[in-house]
Design an enzyme around this catalytic site. Structure first.
Site, PDB file in Angstrom:
ATOM      1  N   GLY A 124      -1.047   2.031   5.664  1.00 42.31           N
ATOM      2  CA  GLY A 124      -2.167   1.870   5.963  1.00 42.31           C
ATOM      3  C   GLY A 124      -2.958   2.521   6.744  1.00 42.31           C
ATOM      4  O   GLY A 124      -4.094   2.571   7.015  1.00 42.31           O
ATOM      5  N   GLU A 131       5.554   2.643   5.302  1.00 42.41           N
ATOM      6  CA  GLU A 131       5.118   2.776   3.835  1.00 42.41           C
ATOM      7  C   GLU A 131       4.076   3.409   3.774  1.00 42.41           C
ATOM      8  O   GLU A 131       2.886   3.017   2.983  1.00 42.41           O
ATOM      9  CB  GLU A 131       5.154   1.305   3.311  1.00 42.41           C
ATOM     10  CG  GLU A 131       6.345   0.385   3.293  1.00 42.41           C
ATOM     11  CD  GLU A 131       5.981  -1.053   2.728  1.00 42.41           C
ATOM     12  OE1 GLU A 131       4.862  -1.232   2.524  1.00 42.41           O
ATOM     13  OE2 GLU A 131       7.253  -1.656   2.671  1.00 42.41           O
ATOM     14  N   GLY A 167       1.134   5.578   2.130  1.00 42.91           N
ATOM     15  CA  GLY A 167       0.748   6.132   0.703  1.00 42.91           C
ATOM     16  C   GLY A 167      -0.213   7.275   0.693  1.00 42.91           C
ATOM     17  O   GLY A 167      -0.205   8.492   0.550  1.00 42.91           O
ATOM     18  N   ARG A 168      -1.596   6.636   1.313  1.00 43.70           N
ATOM     19  CA  ARG A 168      -2.717   7.489   1.314  1.00 43.70           C
ATOM     20  C   ARG A 168      -2.714   8.604   2.253  1.00 43.70           C
ATOM     21  O   ARG A 168      -3.138   9.798   1.669  1.00 43.70           O
ATOM     22  CB  ARG A 168      -3.829   6.546   1.640  1.00 43.70           C
ATOM     23  CG  ARG A 168      -5.386   7.077   1.627  1.00 43.70           C
ATOM     24  CD  ARG A 168      -6.240   6.314   2.433  1.00 43.70           C
ATOM     25  NE  ARG A 168      -6.240   4.971   2.115  1.00 43.70           N
ATOM     26  CZ  ARG A 168      -7.070   4.369   1.208  1.00 43.70           C
ATOM     27  NH1 ARG A 168      -7.936   4.849   0.150  1.00 43.70           N
ATOM     28  NH2 ARG A 168      -7.208   2.977   0.984  1.00 43.70           N
ATOM     29  N   ARG A 172     -12.745   5.169  -7.427  1.00 44.44           N
ATOM     30  CA  ARG A 172     -12.949   4.367  -5.958  1.00 44.44           C
ATOM     31  C   ARG A 172     -14.410   4.411  -5.548  1.00 44.44           C
ATOM     32  O   ARG A 172     -14.637   3.486  -4.790  1.00 44.44           O
ATOM     33  CB  ARG A 172     -12.159   5.406  -4.947  1.00 44.44           C
ATOM     34  CG  ARG A 172     -10.473   5.642  -5.334  1.00 44.44           C
ATOM     35  CD  ARG A 172      -9.850   6.182  -3.925  1.00 44.44           C
ATOM     36  NE  ARG A 172      -9.901   5.274  -3.148  1.00 44.44           N
ATOM     37  CZ  ARG A 172     -10.605   5.406  -2.030  1.00 44.44           C
ATOM     38  NH1 ARG A 172     -11.510   6.337  -1.949  1.00 44.44           N
ATOM     39  NH2 ARG A 172     -10.633   4.545  -0.984  1.00 44.44           N
ATOM     40  N   TYR A 230     -14.902   0.630  -4.425  1.00 44.55           N
ATOM     41  CA  TYR A 230     -14.983   0.323  -3.055  1.00 44.55           C
ATOM     42  C   TYR A 230     -16.166   0.915  -2.132  1.00 44.55           C
ATOM     43  O   TYR A 230     -16.067   0.980  -1.040  1.00 44.55           O
ATOM     44  CB  TYR A 230     -13.637   0.820  -2.459  1.00 44.55           C
ATOM     45  CG  TYR A 230     -12.304   0.492  -3.154  1.00 44.55           C
ATOM     46  CD1 TYR A 230     -11.852  -0.611  -3.213  1.00 44.55           C
ATOM     47  CD2 TYR A 230     -11.760   1.748  -3.729  1.00 44.55           C
ATOM     48  CE1 TYR A 230     -10.706  -0.829  -3.864  1.00 44.55           C
ATOM     49  CE2 TYR A 230     -10.711   1.293  -4.314  1.00 44.55           C
ATOM     50  CZ  TYR A 230      -9.909   0.215  -4.513  1.00 44.55           C
ATOM     51  OH  TYR A 230      -8.791  -0.009  -5.105  1.00 44.55           O
ATOM     52  N   CYS A 275     -21.144   4.868 -19.579  1.00 47.59           N
ATOM     53  CA  CYS A 275     -22.392   4.007 -20.048  1.00 47.59           C
ATOM     54  C   CYS A 275     -22.370   2.669 -19.210  1.00 47.59           C
ATOM     55  O   CYS A 275     -22.497   1.740 -19.553  1.00 47.59           O
ATOM     56  CB  CYS A 275     -22.318   3.703 -21.561  1.00 47.59           C
ATOM     57  SG  CYS A 275     -22.273   5.113 -22.546  1.00 47.59           S
ATOM     58  N   TYR A 314      -4.758   7.114  -5.007  1.00 42.95           N
ATOM     59  CA  TYR A 314      -5.448   6.177  -5.649  1.00 42.95           C
ATOM     60  C   TYR A 314      -6.572   6.741  -6.460  1.00 42.95           C
ATOM     61  O   TYR A 314      -7.753   6.052  -6.908  1.00 42.95           O
ATOM     62  CB  TYR A 314      -5.897   4.999  -4.679  1.00 42.95           C
ATOM     63  CG  TYR A 314      -5.077   4.313  -3.987  1.00 42.95           C
ATOM     64  CD1 TYR A 314      -3.905   3.673  -4.162  1.00 42.95           C
ATOM     65  CD2 TYR A 314      -5.080   4.841  -2.390  1.00 42.95           C
ATOM     66  CE1 TYR A 314      -2.939   3.047  -3.380  1.00 42.95           C
ATOM     67  CE2 TYR A 314      -4.104   4.312  -1.567  1.00 42.95           C
ATOM     68  CZ  TYR A 314      -3.124   3.450  -1.932  1.00 42.95           C
ATOM     69  OH  TYR A 314      -2.038   3.023  -1.171  1.00 42.95           O
TER      70      TYR A 314
HETATM   71  N1  LLP Z   1       2.678  -1.040   1.724  1.00 44.16           N
HETATM   72  C1  LLP Z   1       1.833  -2.049   0.927  1.00 44.16           C
HETATM   73  C2  LLP Z   1       2.786  -3.236   0.859  1.00 44.16           C
HETATM   74  C3  LLP Z   1       0.785  -2.004   0.445  1.00 44.16           C
HETATM   75  O1  LLP Z   1       0.148  -3.076  -0.162  1.00 44.16           O
HETATM   76  C4  LLP Z   1       0.069  -0.430   0.355  1.00 44.16           C
HETATM   77  C5  LLP Z   1      -1.128  -0.506  -0.168  1.00 44.16           C
HETATM   78  C6  LLP Z   1       0.757   0.517   1.104  1.00 44.16           C
HETATM   79  C7  LLP Z   1       2.135  -0.090   1.645  1.00 44.16           C
HETATM   80  C8  LLP Z   1       0.261   1.843   1.493  1.00 44.16           C
HETATM   81  O2  LLP Z   1      -0.943   1.612   2.133  1.00 44.16           O
HETATM   82  P1  LLP Z   1      -1.627   3.010   2.476  1.00 44.16           P
HETATM   83  O3  LLP Z   1      -0.788   3.813   3.272  1.00 44.16           O
HETATM   84  O4  LLP Z   1      -1.765   3.937   1.044  1.00 44.16           O
HETATM   85  O5  LLP Z   1      -2.927   2.665   2.972  1.00 44.16           O
HETATM   86  N2  LLP Z   1      -6.538   1.212  -4.122  1.00 44.16           N
HETATM   87  C9  LLP Z   1      -7.159   1.422  -2.806  1.00 44.16           C
HETATM   88  C10 LLP Z   1      -5.954   1.079  -2.007  1.00 44.16           C
HETATM   89  C11 LLP Z   1      -5.079  -0.158  -2.308  1.00 44.16           C
HETATM   90  C12 LLP Z   1      -3.906  -0.236  -1.135  1.00 44.16           C
HETATM   91  C13 LLP Z   1      -2.758  -1.196  -1.607  1.00 44.16           C
HETATM   92  N3  LLP Z   1      -1.771  -1.318  -0.731  1.00 44.16           N
HETATM   93  C14 LLP Z   1      -7.999   2.349  -2.441  1.00 44.16           C
HETATM   94  O6  LLP Z   1      -8.291   3.290  -3.371  1.00 44.16           O
HETATM   95  O7  LLP Z   1      -8.588   2.673  -1.389  1.00 44.16           O
END
Ligand code: LLP
Length: 421
Positions: free
Chosen positions: A239, A275, A277-278, A314, A318, A346, A375
């Site tokens: 997150g 965890e 990701g981003r 995105r 969002y 379109c 993403y």
């Molecule tokens: N762990 C869980 C249980 C999650 O649901 C997520 C993201 C993460 C870890 C990773 O979160 P991060 O570190 O990436 O913030 N598609 C959206 C983002 C969706 C995130 C979903 N869950 C976007 O493009 O902003």
């Protein structure tokens, strides 16, 4: 910091001019930097130094096997949310004991896949899921290691579509009911309770919601231990946000985040999992696109690109902001002009930016969307029958296509015609 910089007047990925990649693979395409992926992983790893921990990359952000291999080689575990992601983790060479399985709707098949292939833990999100996992584990004659994902009811102060830690969200079980649910879990013979899981949302730019959630997790750890449970692991989710708008965003760094984790949870003797990701993939990737036309509207100028919402959803989904920069560095002192930057799909939603101040752009010139590594490719589709775009990985002065662009024939071949037609 990332490795997409202007050198000799043009934007490079590490030591490779993006223009060269465009000439070789065509546009649009995604391009990732190995050094940036490794650097961002390391930042988290170092931020948790001194506590036993595992950084499990949330591969939903970008799951190309080559990216996973880079991170696995750096020591990352993986957070997966489907059988497909589990298969990717295994194919990238990650051992089961470094894979955590998250998600609200795990099926029997997915549980079986992970239990037979090896799994560090399931992050269970509901009581029915707990019962189902128990059944599957008993059928297979194994014990499923679990944490329960608790919903701490804190406001993550992020976009509503990516906030997950409020009680109205579908995620986890209410923290107020956790002791009851753990008591049930402890009685199920197919389960082995190992810890607690929490994840409150994505693109958080303030540490306070993390602190609030982790305080609640601490309190729960102590209460569950007093109830006789073994809580040896805390999965704190992902997150942490990234600076999308370089000129004025400065979200906290992994080290600031790590300091909060250690401050709140450091004395519990638990192994910490996170965890992200981003933050690992986001600024490690760009989307490169060509200007197809510059169209003069009645009161505005449209920059029509060959990339569209199907390639990067995105902004449409969002209202997300991505910096869009020309590949050739603009001359110093050039006055920017406002453009509506759009794709060819379109619908009006296929708009990347409105009234965006950019250096003057012409047909045939190339631009890069920054911060598109997370993403981006994973959320793309073939809407408007636009084939998926290639992915390229750079390392130093080398680059390789890590997912080729399908031909139109490849795309058509995937459909099949019933025998009555
Ligand atoms: N762990 C869980 C249980 C999650 O649901 C997520 C993201 C993460 C870890 C990773 O979160 P991060 O570190 O990436 O913030 N598609 C959206 C983002 C969706 C995130 C979903 N869950 C976007 O493009 O902003």
């Amino acid at each position: 910091m990332d490795h997409f910089l202007y050198k000799d007047g043009e934007l490079h990925a590490e030591d490779v001019p993006l223009r060269e990649i465009a000439a070789s693979v065509g546009t649009p395409f995604y391009c990732y930097s190995t050094a940036t992926l490794e650097r961002h992983f390391r930042l988290f790893d170092e931020a948790l130094e001194g506590t036993e921990h595992l950084v499990c990359y949330a591969m939903k952000a970008a799951s190309n096997l080559a990216i996973l291999k880079v991170l696995a080689a750096a020591g990352a575990g993986m957070d997966v949310v489907s059988g497909g992601e589990y298969a990717r983790a295994k194919a990238a060479g990650v051992s089961g004991d470094k894979i955590v399985f998250s998600g609200v709707g795990k099926t029997r098949e997915e549980m079986r896949l992970a239990l037979t292939g090896g799994i560090r833990q399931f992050n269970v999100e509901s009581e029915p899921e707990m019962q189902r996992l128990n059944e599957v584990a008993l059928e297979l004659g194994v014990k499923a290691p679990i944490t329960v994902r608790v919903n701490p009811d804190v406001d993550a102060k992020t976009h509503a579509k990516i906030a997950t830690g409020k009680k109205e969200n579908k995620f986890g079980i209410p923290i107020s009911r956790a002791r009851e649910v753990y008591a049930v879990a402890a009685r199920l013979q197919g389960l082995d309770v190992v810890g607690i899981d929490v994840h409150i949302g994505s693109q958080l730019t303030d540490l306070e919601p993390f602190r609030q959630a982790y305080e609640k997790v601490k309190e729960l750890t102590l209460a569950l231990r007093a109830d006789g449970h073994t809580i040896k692991r805390l999965d704190l989710g992902g997150g942490l946000g990234i600076p999308y708008q370089r000129s004025n965003d400065a979200p906290p760094l992994p080290t600031d985040y790590g300091a909060v984790v250690k401050d709140v949870l450091g004395d519990l003797g638990c192994e910490i999992e996170i965890e992200p990701g981003r933050l690992i993939a986001g600024n490690a990737g760009v989307l490169v696109s060509e200007v197809v036309y510059v169209k003069e509207g009645e009161d505005r100028k449209f920059l029509i690109l060959d990339a569209a919402m199907n390639d990067l959803i995105r902004p449409a989904m969002y209202e997300a902001y991505h910096d869009i920069v020309p590949l050739m560095e603009p001359p110093v002192g050039q006055v920017p002009e406002p453009y509506d930057v759009v794709g060819p799909v379109c619908e009006s939603g296929d708009t990347f930016a409105k009234g965006r101040n950019m250096p003057r752009m012409n047909e045939g010139e190339l631009v890069a969307f920054r911060s598109a590594g997370a993403y981006g490719a994973v959320m793309s589709s073939e809407y408007n029958s636009r084939p998926m775009i290639p992915e390229v990985l750079v390392k130093g002065d080398q680059f390789a296509v890590i997912r080729p662009r399908p031909s139109l024939e490849d795309m058509l071949k995937r459909d099949s015609i019933p025998q009555w037609l």
